[in-house]
Design a protein around this motif. Structure first.
Motif, short mmCIF file in Angstrom:
data_model
loop_
_atom_site.label_atom_id
_atom_site.label_comp_id
_atom_site.label_asym_id
_atom_site.label_seq_id
_atom_site.Cartn_x
_atom_site.Cartn_y
_atom_site.Cartn_z
N ASN A 33 -38.26 70.95 -0.83
CA ASN A 33 -37.94 70.29 0.43
C ASN A 33 -37.15 71.19 1.38
O ASN A 33 -36.01 70.87 1.75
N PRO A 34 -37.72 72.32 1.80
CA PRO A 34 -37.01 73.17 2.77
C PRO A 34 -36.89 72.45 4.10
O PRO A 34 -37.67 71.54 4.40
N PRO A 35 -35.91 72.81 4.93
CA PRO A 35 -35.77 72.17 6.25
C PRO A 35 -37.08 72.31 7.02
O PRO A 35 -37.75 73.34 6.95
N TRP A 40 -41.88 75.35 9.34
CA TRP A 40 -42.73 75.63 10.49
C TRP A 40 -42.64 77.09 10.92
O TRP A 40 -43.63 77.71 11.29
N LEU A 41 -41.43 77.65 10.89
CA LEU A 41 -41.27 79.05 11.26
C LEU A 41 -41.97 79.96 10.26
O LEU A 41 -42.55 80.98 10.62
N THR A 42 -41.93 79.58 8.98
CA THR A 42 -42.63 80.35 7.96
C THR A 42 -44.13 80.35 8.22
O THR A 42 -44.79 81.39 8.16
N LEU A 43 -44.67 79.16 8.52
CA LEU A 43 -46.10 79.07 8.81
C LEU A 43 -46.46 79.87 10.06
O LEU A 43 -47.51 80.52 10.12
N MET A 44 -45.60 79.83 11.07
CA MET A 44 -45.85 80.56 12.30
C MET A 44 -45.89 82.06 12.04
O MET A 44 -46.80 82.77 12.51
#
Length: 232
Positions: A33-35, A40-44
């Protein structure tokens, strides 16, 4: 996660490669459960066309996006051992270490790690902000091994309604071949290739081959279909 470490610190140890380096598998994805913003930043970042790594000035790895993880898994030029980023060849490790030290002084540089093929270009960019732990970070941007992504070209060809033969010609043009070379490669008449190029230009609304190549070069990367091959 161990006490005293951050989500990006927690390096997952995997079997060592033949070179003795631990292969990096994306520890930021191991957290439960990461923030949402972190996810989203990781996926980006994974959608970027270049490998990107965040490291401290001592070489401690904080984050690597998907293209960078793929590069690290190959262990051709760079690898991770005990959470430390290292150049695979000893003489290049000194170059990388010096570049990280120079980044502490705010200096940018461009490295070429290529005493042994395949080579790899690395831009070393100091970041002005400090990490929460107090360590200033350095951004490493890895050069692409190919001038363009085949998947992006194929996606563009489909979006423009190109036939399979026209898409094949487009890929050949993007690899640097001229019409005569394309004809020789595919064993067809030059007139056939020129007719296909004319059709491609009409469908893509480009005025010339140069215009077409500029259009393709400016396309954003399409990486979604490739990610499953490197997922942890």
């Amino acid at each position: 996660m161990r006490k005293g470490t951050t989500m990006l610190d927690e390096c997952i140890r995997t079997p060592h490669s033949a070179s003795g380096h631990t292969r990096y598998t994306g520890p930021e994805r191991r957290s439960v459960n990461p923030p949402p913003l972190t996810r989203w930043l990781t996926l980006m970042l994974d959608e970027m066309d270049h490998g990107m790594l965040l490291v401290t000035h001592s070489g401690r790895l904080r984050h690597a996006n998907e293209p960078a993880r793929r590069e690290l898994s190959l262990a051709h030029r760079l690898a991770v051992h005990d959470q430390q980023l290292r150049a695979v060849h000893r003489q290049e490790s000194q170059l990388l270490a010096q570049a990280l030290l120079d980044a502490r002084r705010g200096r940018r540089c461009l490295l070429w790690l290529g005493a042994h093929q395949p080579g790899l270009s690395v831009a070393v960019v100091p970041l002005p902000e400090e990490a929460p732990e107090g360590d200033a970070l350095v951004l490493l941007v890895l050069g692409r091994r190919q001038p363009g992504e085949a998947l992006t070209i194929d996606f563009y060809a489909r979006a423009q309604g190109l036939t399979d033969a026209e898409a094949r010609v487009l890929r050949a043009l993007c690899s640097g071949l001229g019409p005569k070379q394309v004809a020789h490669q595919f064993d067809v008449a030059v007139s056939t290739v020129r007719t296909q190029i004319s059709s491609i230009r009409h469908k893509t609304q480009t005025a010339s081959i140069r215009d077409l190549m500029s259009r393709v070069a400016a396309l954003p990367p399409i990486r979604m279909a490739m990610r499953s091959l490197f997922a942890h």
